[in-house]
Enzyme design. Sequence first.
Site, mmCIF file in Angstrom:
data_model
loop_
_atom_site.group_PDB
_atom_site.id
_atom_site.type_symbol
_atom_site.label_atom_id
_atom_site.label_comp_id
_atom_site.label_asym_id
_atom_site.label_seq_id
_atom_site.Cartn_x
_atom_site.Cartn_y
_atom_site.Cartn_z
ATOM 1 N N LYS A 58 4.351 27.796 9.545
ATOM 2 C CA LYS A 58 5.469 26.745 9.249
ATOM 3 C C LYS A 58 5.023 26.605 7.806
ATOM 4 C CE LYS A 58 6.687 25.308 13.589
ATOM 5 N NZ LYS A 58 6.921 24.576 15.185
ATOM 6 N N ARG A 114 2.580 29.999 20.564
ATOM 7 C CA ARG A 114 4.044 30.336 19.184
ATOM 8 C C ARG A 114 3.796 30.923 17.857
ATOM 9 N NH1 ARG A 114 8.563 29.968 17.357
ATOM 10 N NH2 ARG A 114 10.318 30.517 18.468
HETATM 11 N N1 PMM Z 1 9.210 25.888 16.264
HETATM 12 C C1 PMM Z 1 10.375 26.799 16.319
HETATM 13 C C2 PMM Z 1 10.894 27.343 16.975
HETATM 14 N N2 PMM Z 1 11.011 27.178 18.434
HETATM 15 N N3 PMM Z 1 9.342 26.448 20.177
HETATM 16 C C3 PMM Z 1 8.489 25.716 20.927
HETATM 17 N N4 PMM Z 1 8.140 25.257 21.859
HETATM 18 N N5 PMM Z 1 7.696 25.183 19.337
HETATM 19 C C4 PMM Z 1 7.594 25.651 18.425
HETATM 20 O O1 PMM Z 1 7.087 25.033 17.306
HETATM 21 C C5 PMM Z 1 9.008 26.333 18.104
HETATM 22 C C6 PMM Z 1 9.800 26.688 18.908
HETATM 23 C C7 PMM Z 1 10.363 27.437 14.755
HETATM 24 O O2 PMM Z 1 10.299 28.211 15.038
HETATM 25 P P1 PMM Z 1 11.031 29.948 14.469
HETATM 26 O O3 PMM Z 1 11.610 29.722 13.350
HETATM 27 O O4 PMM Z 1 9.875 30.372 13.908
HETATM 28 O O5 PMM Z 1 11.168 30.077 15.903
#
Ligand code: PMM
Length: 267
Positions: free
Chosen positions: A208, A244
């Site tokens: 992030k 994650r």
């Molecule tokens: N962040 C993203 C997408 N999905 N789901 C959960 N549970 N927690 C998060 O912090 C989260 C998520 C955004 O990141 P990406 O674009 O790399 O998927």
Amino acid sequence: MTLIMGVLNVTPDSFSDGGLWLEPDAAIAHAVDLVDEGADIIDVGGESTRPGARSVDPVEEQQRVVPVIRALAARGITVSVDTMHASTARAAADVGAAIINDVSGGLADEAMPQAVLDTGLQYVVMHWRGQSDTMDALATYTDTVAEVRSELSARLTDLLDRGVDPSKLIVDPGLGFSKNAHHNWQVLGNLPAFETLGYPVLIGASRKRFLSALLPEGSPAVDRDAPTAVISALAAQAGVWAVRVHDVASTRLALDVARAWQAGRDD
Ligand code: PMM
């Protein structure tokens, strides 16, 4: 032991891996690699949630994720579906998903709580204040940890009132979602406050934007994997249920170090 949720974005526009895994065969092969590297769960998403991203029609989203989820579940892989749409959650459940990961915590689609009830799947309730085009403007707090916690608590109460089984619920404070770097560090520094909600806690710090301040200017997103792995180890020590991440190998190593450290203390 803290679990690893490996990220599989089947999207053209996610911020760090957009377009890489849009073809189902490439997506499936990447997910299998992530499992080989130590992922316990694969989180399959068909809609980018990065700041400013355009929202995706659920039909298009399902065309992206359903074949991939079906193939992974058939291989015995535990799959979560990263979606804000009830119809996509239901379609994913039909082909073997085990977890619904809803970054809006049920706020984006009023049909989501019923889908959670009907499918009986586990449900990640993330802290969220608005869609990608408005979320940065909503990043205002007087007491970040207390407000995120109480807004999450309100979502949990709503879901329980609708009959959702508490044993199915997982909470996530939603790093980067209506939170600037300062807010994210406040959340990370106070993870026990979220654990006292009484549910497993999921943390998504991977790659992030707030990590870029720790790196030389202009560093590519993959350079954020090292700070992500450090956060994974610290989050594990703070007792989180799962992290994650995009790069599973570096987080696997970090969690193994944290576990060896803990074992040394317990010896
Ligand atoms: N962040 C993203 C997408 N999905 N789901 C959960 N549970 N927690 C998060 O912090 C989260 C998520 C955004 O990141 P990406 O674009 O790399 O998927």
